[in-house]
Design an enzyme around this catalytic site. Structure first.
Site, PDB file in Angstrom:
ATOM      1  N   LYS A 190     -23.258   6.795   6.073  1.00  0.00           N
ATOM      2  CA  LYS A 190     -22.516   6.103   5.090  1.00  0.00           C
ATOM      3  C   LYS A 190     -21.841   5.120   5.864  1.00  0.00           C
ATOM      4  CE  LYS A 190     -18.283   6.037   3.729  1.00  0.00           C
ATOM      5  NZ  LYS A 190     -17.058   6.059   3.156  1.00  0.00           N
ATOM      6  N   ASP A 218     -21.438   6.965  -1.036  1.00  0.00           N
ATOM      7  CA  ASP A 218     -20.405   7.603  -1.014  1.00  0.00           C
ATOM      8  C   ASP A 218     -20.118   8.527  -2.326  1.00  0.00           C
ATOM      9  OD1 ASP A 218     -19.721   5.683  -3.117  1.00  0.00           O
ATOM     10  OD2 ASP A 218     -18.126   4.842  -2.216  1.00  0.00           O
TER      11      ASP A 218
END
Length: 211
Positions: free
Chosen positions: A119, A137
Site C-alpha cells: 500500500k 487500504d
C-alpha cells in the site's frame, strides 16, 4: 460498453472532481514518512504530527540519526508508535545507505525499504511520481467489495482485481476516489446510502434494501 468500474470512476469524478491525497507533504521523503505514519491513523492526525516532525527531521539523514525514544514521543498520537518509529529510522537508513537519500521511483526498490508494504509503495508511486498504481487500504477494500467491483478476501487480491477492472492510466485517480468515497460516504459504520450515487449498481445496497 462501460463496465461497472467505468461507471464508478465517472460517478466519483463527478463527485470529487480532483483525486487528491489528503496528507500534507513537500517532497517524496515527507510523503513516504507520512504514508508510513498513516497506517491505522487518520490523515488529519498525521498532518498534525508531521507539521512539527519535519522541522526536527527535515531530511532522510536527520531521521536516520534520530533517537528512537525521542521519535516515539513525537509520533505517539499516530498509534503503533513503537513499530512506526523503528520502521521510520530503518527506512531512512536504507534511503541514505542504498539510495543516496533519494526516494526510489520503482515498486521493488520501495518495497525493499523497512516498513514499506504494498500500500505504502503504491501510494508513493502514484502520488509522488505519477506512476500508475492502485493502493488498497481499508477504504478501497471495503468500497470495492461492497459495490461489487470485486469479491476478494485480501488487499492483494483486491489490488489485482482492480488493476484488471479499470484502465491503467486511471489507476491512481481510481484509488484516491475510492479512498475519499469510503472516508466520507461509504463509511464502515452507517454508510450514507441515502446520498450515494452508486445505489443502482451497488451489491451492498441491493442486498440490504430488498423489497
Amino acid at each position: 460498453m462501460s463496465t461497472k468500474a467505468d461507471v464508478v470512476y465517472d460517478k466519483m469524478k463527478g463527485r470529487f472532481e480532483v483525486a487528491k491525497c489528503e496528507l500534507d507533504f513537500k517532497n517524496n521523503y515527507e510523503l513516504l514518512v507520512a504514508v508510513i505514519l498513516s497506517a491505522r491513523c487518520t490523515d488529519k492526525k498525521v498532518n498534525q504530527v508531521t507539521k512539527s516532525l519535519f522541522k526536527i527531521y527535515p531530511t532522510p539523514k536527520d531521521l536516520a540519526n534520530a533517537s528512537i525514544e525521542k521519535l516515539e514521543k513525537e509520533i505517539y498520537s499516530c498509534g503503533f508508535y513503537k513499530n512506526k518509529a523503528k520502521n521510520l529510522v530503518n527506512m531512512a537508513k536504507d534511503l541514505v545507505a542504498r539510495f543516496d537519500g533519494v526516494v526510489p521511483d520503482n515498486f521493488d526498490d520501495l518495497l525493499s525499504l523497512a516498513g514499506v508494504g504494498r500500500k505504502t509503495a503504491n501510494v508513493t508511486l502514484w502520488t509522488g511520481f505519477k506512476k500508475p498504481a492502485i493502493a488498497v487500504d481499508t477504504h478501497v477494500f471495503r468500497v470495492a467489495n461492497r459495490v461489487g467491483l470485486c469479491k476478494t478476501k485480501t488487499p492483494l487480491d483486491t489490488e489485482l482485481a482492480l488493476q484488471k477492472a479499470i484502465e491503467k492510466e486511471k489507476w491512481g485517480d481510481f484509488h484516491h476516489f475510492l479512498v475519499l468515497f469510503g472516508r466520507y460516504v461509504c463509511k464502515s459504520q452507517n454508510p450514507a446510502c441515502n446520498e450515494c450515487e452508486l445505489c443502482e449498481i451497488c451489491d451492498f445496497y441491493r442486498q440490504n434494501n430488498k423489497k
